[in-house]
Design a protein around this motif. Structure first.
Motif, PDB file in Angstrom:
ATOM      1  N   PRO A   1       0.834  -1.217   0.000  1.00  0.00           N
ATOM      2  CA  PRO A   1       0.000   0.000   0.000  1.00  0.00           C
ATOM      3  C   PRO A   1       0.863   1.260   0.000  1.00  0.00           C
ATOM      4  O   PRO A   1       1.916   1.298   0.639  1.00  0.00           O
ATOM      5  N   SER A   2       0.411   2.283  -0.712  1.00  0.00           N
ATOM      6  CA  SER A   2       1.213   3.497  -0.878  1.00  0.00           C
ATOM      7  C   SER A   2       0.831   4.608   0.094  1.00  0.00           C
ATOM      8  O   SER A   2       1.688   5.188   0.756  1.00  0.00           O
ATOM      9  N   PHE A   3      -0.464   4.931   0.180  1.00  0.00           N
ATOM     10  CA  PHE A   3      -0.885   6.022   1.050  1.00  0.00           C
ATOM     11  C   PHE A   3      -2.398   5.985   1.260  1.00  0.00           C
ATOM     12  O   PHE A   3      -3.148   5.474   0.438  1.00  0.00           O
TER      13      PHE A   3
ATOM     14  N   SER B   1       0.605   9.327  10.000  1.00  0.00           N
ATOM     15  CA  SER B   1       0.710   8.032   9.336  1.00  0.00           C
ATOM     16  C   SER B   1       0.077   6.967  10.215  1.00  0.00           C
ATOM     17  O   SER B   1      -0.159   7.173  11.415  1.00  0.00           O
ATOM     18  N   TRP B   2      -0.185   5.824   9.604  1.00  0.00           N
ATOM     19  CA  TRP B   2      -0.657   4.671  10.359  1.00  0.00           C
ATOM     20  C   TRP B   2       0.019   3.427   9.799  1.00  0.00           C
ATOM     21  O   TRP B   2       0.007   3.204   8.596  1.00  0.00           O
ATOM     22  N   ARG B   3       0.654   2.651  10.670  1.00  0.00           N
ATOM     23  CA  ARG B   3       1.421   1.474  10.272  1.00  0.00           C
ATOM     24  C   ARG B   3       2.491   1.826   9.242  1.00  0.00           C
ATOM     25  O   ARG B   3       2.798   1.045   8.339  1.00  0.00           O
ATOM     26  N   GLY B   4       3.029   3.044   9.350  1.00  0.00           N
ATOM     27  CA  GLY B   4       4.075   3.478   8.436  1.00  0.00           C
ATOM     28  C   GLY B   4       3.567   3.982   7.096  1.00  0.00           C
ATOM     29  O   GLY B   4       4.373   4.332   6.230  1.00  0.00           O
ATOM     30  N   ILE B   5       2.249   4.050   6.924  1.00  0.00           N
ATOM     31  CA  ILE B   5       1.650   4.496   5.664  1.00  0.00           C
ATOM     32  C   ILE B   5       1.162   5.931   5.846  1.00  0.00           C
ATOM     33  O   ILE B   5       0.357   6.195   6.752  1.00  0.00           O
ATOM     34  N   PRO B   6       1.611   6.880   5.031  1.00  0.00           N
ATOM     35  CA  PRO B   6       1.192   8.274   5.221  1.00  0.00           C
ATOM     36  C   PRO B   6      -0.293   8.479   4.953  1.00  0.00           C
ATOM     37  O   PRO B   6      -0.886   7.808   4.108  1.00  0.00           O
TER      38      PRO B   6
ATOM     39  N   ALA C   1       2.140   8.277  14.370  1.00  0.00           N
ATOM     40  CA  ALA C   1       3.445   8.884  14.099  1.00  0.00           C
ATOM     41  C   ALA C   1       3.347   9.814  12.899  1.00  0.00           C
ATOM     42  O   ALA C   1       2.415   9.734  12.094  1.00  0.00           O
ATOM     43  N   THR C   2       4.324  10.706  12.791  1.00  0.00           N
ATOM     44  CA  THR C   2       4.402  11.600  11.631  1.00  0.00           C
ATOM     45  C   THR C   2       5.588  11.203  10.762  1.00  0.00           C
ATOM     46  O   THR C   2       6.592  10.701  11.259  1.00  0.00           O
ATOM     47  N   ILE C   3       5.426  11.404   9.459  1.00  0.00           N
ATOM     48  CA  ILE C   3       6.523  11.173   8.523  1.00  0.00           C
ATOM     49  C   ILE C   3       6.628  12.387   7.607  1.00  0.00           C
ATOM     50  O   ILE C   3       5.693  13.184   7.502  1.00  0.00           O
ATOM     51  N   ASN C   4       7.769  12.542   6.942  1.00  0.00           N
ATOM     52  CA  ASN C   4       8.020  13.694   6.084  1.00  0.00           C
ATOM     53  C   ASN C   4       8.025  13.286   4.615  1.00  0.00           C
ATOM     54  O   ASN C   4       8.679  12.316   4.232  1.00  0.00           O
ATOM     55  N   LEU C   5       7.267  14.037   3.818  1.00  0.00           N
ATOM     56  CA  LEU C   5       7.250  13.888   2.367  1.00  0.00           C
ATOM     57  C   LEU C   5       7.229  15.277   1.747  1.00  0.00           C
ATOM     58  O   LEU C   5       6.484  16.155   2.209  1.00  0.00           O
ATOM     59  N   PHE C   6       8.021  15.498   0.701  1.00  0.00           N
ATOM     60  CA  PHE C   6       8.058  16.794   0.014  1.00  0.00           C
ATOM     61  C   PHE C   6       8.334  17.945   0.976  1.00  0.00           C
ATOM     62  O   PHE C   6       7.869  19.070   0.772  1.00  0.00           O
TER      63      PHE C   6
END
Length: 314
Positions: A174-176, A210-215, A199-204
């Motif tokens: 899964p991508s997003f 995010s959830w389970r590492g998916i933004p 958790a938060t992740i950074n893109l652009f």
């Protein structure tokens, strides 16, 4: 100068007439980051038509014969295809911009009037493009998700359990996630209430929950039904989980290659001439569509209640 004992100074209003004014380009409140069009993979077409050939599922004789015997007959068969594959025709989003030559001749410093008009029109077309990716009657993602990939919210509010259910539907890379900002806020409240803040992740260069590492990507093109009044406390929307990529058999955007007057993917600007009244005309066209290559490339959580912070405080 002084008149008797009275001191007279230059008025602020008079001084204002000699001052330079710092100006902005027109600010367009409706513009958004349009993350969706950035994150989707795009496929350029040469003819404006995309045919999705698929394997005929169900009776394909691809069983692997497992045996320790040396003399075993190899099973015979073939991979059959659907005989009437679906075809996607690119959709056209167009507008015409008219600019009086007097306006462009006299009032183009410091802002070039024609370019500014074209810039704002292009931004409007791209906003419409992103909306059509979700909501178009023909190719819009919401209207083409397989029934087996539709999930109903358990409690109304979006919960970690709901998003886990989407992951179980789109488990192959899964991508997003895609959700309205109000739905993301509602999900964040549910996570906090359960003691599992996302958790938060950074893109652009931007931060996303995010959830389970998916933004979880925000978009206001997944509409919230019911929020018609400013004081409304709730409304219903959808949350999507998407796998994108042509090689991954995911969701792919489509556009027309090599357009005359091409400005960006699928977008062209063409000058139509000047009429007898001195009005110059420009035709802007954006050709796009989207395709779900495999039904398990997307899933939707339906009837999501965006709720309100105060509902939880009571």
């Amino acid at each position: 100068m002084a008149e008797g004992n009275k001191v007279v100074s230059l008025s602020a209003k008079a001084a204002y007439n000699l001052a330079d004014v710092t100006k902005t380009s027109p600010v367009f409140d409706s513009l958004t980051p349009r993350w969706v069009t950035r994150l989707l993979d795009w496929k350029g077409l040469d003819t404006g038509i995309f045919r999705l050939n698929k394997v005929k599922e169900g009776d394909t004789p691809l069983d692997t014969l497992c045996s320790q015997k040396i003399h075993t007959k190899i099973p015979e068969g073939f991979v059959d295809y659907e005989q009437n594959p679906r075809e996607y025709n690119l959709n056209s989003i167009s507008t015409i911009i008219n600019v009086n030559t007097k306006v462009s001749d006299l009032y183009s410093s410091p802002t070039e009037q024609i370019q500014e008009q074209l810039r704002l029109a292009i931004e409007s077309l791209k906003e419409r493009q992103e909306s059509e990716l979700f909501n178009n009657d023909d190719y819009g993602l919401l209207n083409n998700i397989d029934d087996s990939q539709r999930v109903q919210s358990r409690t109304g509010s979006p919960t970690p359990d709901d998003l886990d259910e989407l992951i179980s539907k789109v488990w192959k890379e899964p991508s997003f996630f895609l959700a309205h900002p109000k739905a993301i806020a509602a999900f964040g409240r549910e996570c906090t209430r359960r003691g599992v803040p996302p958790a938060t992740i950074n893109l652009f260069g931007s931060s996303f929950l995010s959830w389970r590492g998916i933004p979880i990507i925000p978009t206001n093109k997944l509409f919230v039904d019911g929020l018609k009044e400013p004081k409304s406390k709730s409304g219903k929307t959808n949350i999507l989980l998407v796998r994108t990529g042509f090689e991954k058999q995911g969701v792919v955007g489509l556009f027309q290659n090599n357009l005359p007057g091409e400005q960006s993917k699928g977008l062209s600007v063409r000058f139509r001439g000047i009429d007898n009244n001195g009005v110059g005309s420009y035709l802007l066209s954006l050709y796009c569509s989207a395709v779900i290559l495999s039904k398990d490339a997307i899933a939707v959580l339906e009837d999501v209640d965006v709720g309100n912070y105060y509902d939880y405080a009571q």
